[in-house]
Design an enzyme around this catalytic site. Structure first.
Site, mmCIF file in Angstrom:
data_model
loop_
_atom_site.group_PDB
_atom_site.id
_atom_site.type_symbol
_atom_site.label_atom_id
_atom_site.label_comp_id
_atom_site.label_asym_id
_atom_site.label_seq_id
_atom_site.Cartn_x
_atom_site.Cartn_y
_atom_site.Cartn_z
ATOM 1 N N TYR A 1 36.770 35.602 34.300
ATOM 2 C CA TYR A 1 37.648 34.694 33.568
ATOM 3 C C TYR A 1 37.291 33.237 33.854
ATOM 4 C CZ TYR A 1 40.559 33.377 37.644
ATOM 5 O OH TYR A 1 41.019 32.876 38.845
ATOM 6 N N ARG B 1 37.974 57.251 31.697
ATOM 7 C CA ARG B 1 37.988 56.411 32.892
ATOM 8 C C ARG B 1 36.891 56.870 33.843
ATOM 9 N NH1 ARG B 1 40.166 56.766 38.029
ATOM 10 N NH2 ARG B 1 40.613 54.765 39.013
ATOM 11 N N HIS C 1 34.303 55.059 36.994
ATOM 12 C CA HIS C 1 34.017 53.813 37.721
ATOM 13 C C HIS C 1 32.692 53.169 37.303
ATOM 14 C CE1 HIS C 1 37.291 55.223 40.174
ATOM 15 N NE2 HIS C 1 37.206 54.180 40.991
ATOM 16 N N LYS D 1 34.049 34.707 39.691
ATOM 17 C CA LYS D 1 35.399 34.445 39.169
ATOM 18 C C LYS D 1 35.906 35.701 38.452
ATOM 19 C CE LYS D 1 38.080 30.610 37.278
ATOM 20 N NZ LYS D 1 38.984 30.465 38.412
ATOM 21 N N GLU E 1 39.202 28.635 51.221
ATOM 22 C CA GLU E 1 39.737 27.924 50.052
ATOM 23 C C GLU E 1 41.225 28.213 49.942
ATOM 24 O OE1 GLU E 1 37.990 29.382 46.381
ATOM 25 O OE2 GLU E 1 37.993 31.436 47.087
HETATM 26 N N1 PDD Z 1 41.677 29.075 39.621
HETATM 27 N N2 PDD Z 1 39.245 28.957 44.093
HETATM 28 C C1 PDD Z 1 39.985 29.919 43.497
HETATM 29 C C2 PDD Z 1 40.212 31.199 44.228
HETATM 30 C C3 PDD Z 1 40.530 29.698 42.230
HETATM 31 O O1 PDD Z 1 41.254 30.662 41.631
HETATM 32 C C4 PDD Z 1 40.321 28.449 41.591
HETATM 33 C C5 PDD Z 1 40.866 28.132 40.224
HETATM 34 C C6 PDD Z 1 39.549 27.477 42.244
HETATM 35 C C7 PDD Z 1 39.232 26.133 41.621
HETATM 36 O O2 PDD Z 1 38.284 26.269 40.587
HETATM 37 P P1 PDD Z 1 38.221 25.271 39.348
HETATM 38 O O3 PDD Z 1 38.197 23.913 39.908
HETATM 39 O O4 PDD Z 1 36.974 25.652 38.664
HETATM 40 O O5 PDD Z 1 39.449 25.536 38.530
HETATM 41 C C8 PDD Z 1 39.019 27.768 43.499
HETATM 42 C C9 PDD Z 1 42.103 28.991 38.248
HETATM 43 C C10 PDD Z 1 42.540 27.650 37.825
HETATM 44 C C11 PDD Z 1 43.090 30.099 37.973
HETATM 45 O O6 PDD Z 1 42.972 31.129 38.631
HETATM 46 O O7 PDD Z 1 43.930 29.948 37.082
#
Ligand code: PDD
Length: 285
Positions: free
Chosen positions: A32, A100, A102, A149, A182
């Site tokens: 995403y 389904r 994996h 992500k 983070e």
């Molecule tokens: N999340 N680290 C994590 C785990 C995150 O989910 C996000 C952002 C960031 C910052 O990334 P960016 O600057 O590219 O938005 C760091 C988005 C906004 C969300 O999950 O909605």
């Protein structure tokens, strides 16, 4: 009702339907992005799409769309939703199979969903008006692929919920060596004696677009030192300022860590200075 995009169609959000066999639903098997748009201007458009492509490649999801193809859909969505301040949430899953299993099935089409939501105006460099956060520290119990992500966010969701139950807005995550990774949905910047530091990128940190833009802006327009390095939890506790950065939040000053005020409990002077630079230059990316 906002207008969403689903697999080639623009439609009211409550009419969007996917199969229960969609692998995004069954396995969190997808990638995403979240891109803010202020008065129709996107922040970090190509940076977000490049990260999306890297994520799709790492999951071997085949969706070879060009920047122009994405741009066309975004422009149409922004237009249909009446411009203003909006976020674009892109969710691409591997798609739906007939059973389904994996292992990655062959020959299924990815599901492409884009949700448009109204958002607040961007953060401004005013300590009185700034949106601030309280954070609580937590040992990072997520997986070893946080640089992807992925839509599989249960670890992040559980950390965020735990911080909310502490009366906070975000979790400050640290590894077994008590080094900051983070936030549950953000990157972290720590400020001491006018110098900024953010944790190095590795498999435990998402390479945030806001983090990247901020780092670049400080390098170009400020004389202040901004390092990417190991940042410990002890340093965070002793910091003058901590900022949470994300596309959904800009740069949010932390005013409380684990129930104790940080600095004087107000947005700090370095935040104000750098936030002003960020406000001036965010649309350059
Ligand atoms: N999340 N680290 C994590 C785990 C995150 O989910 C996000 C952002 C960031 C910052 O990334 P960016 O600057 O590219 O938005 C760091 C988005 C906004 C969300 O999950 O909605």
């Amino acid at each position: 009702m906002s207008i969403a995009y689903l697999n080639g169609e623009y439609l009211p959000l409550d009419q969007a339907r996917i199969s229960p066999l969609d692998r995004g639903f069954l396995f969190g098997d997808g990638i995403y992005e979240y891109i803010p748009s202020y008065d129709g201007k996107l922040v970090g458009f190509s940076l977000h799409i490049e990260r999306l492509k890297r994520g799709l490649d790492s999951l071997k999801i085949d969706l070879p769309w060009s920047l122009e193809q994405w741009r066309e859909i975004f422009d149409e969505l922004i237009k249909r939703n009446g411009a203003g301040n909006q976020s674009l949430y892109l969710h691409i899953s591997r798609g739906a199979d007939t059973k389904r299993d994996h292992a990655y099935p062959k020959g299924i089409k990815p599901t492409v969903f884009i949700l448009v939501s109204k958002i607040d105006p961007p953060q401004i460099a005013d300590p009185e008006l700034a949106h601030t956060f309280k954070v609580s520290s937590k040992q990072d119990l997520r997986w070893d692929r946080c640089h992807i992500k992925s839509t599989a966010l249960l670890g992040n969701v559980m950390h965020k919920q735990s911080s909310v139950e502490d009366g906070c807005d975000e979790a400050l995550l640290y590894n077994e060596k008590e080094e900051i990774t983070e936030g549950a949905s953000s990157n972290i910047v720590v400020v001491k004696d006018g110098k900024m530091a953010t944790p190095l990128l590795d498999h435990h940190v998402l390479p945030g677009i806001t983090r990247y833009i901020l780092f670049d802006i400080v390098g170009k327009y400020s004389k202040r030192l901004f390092e990417e390095r190991v940042v410990t939890l002890a340093e965070a506790r002793d910091a003058d300022e901590i900022w949470v950065t994300a596309s959904s939040k800009d740069l949010v000053p932390v005013v409380e860590l684990d129930g104790k005020p940080l600095g004087d409990g107000k947005p700090g002077p370095v935040w104000q200075e750098v936030m002003a630079l960020y406000s001036e230059h965010r649309f350059d990316y």
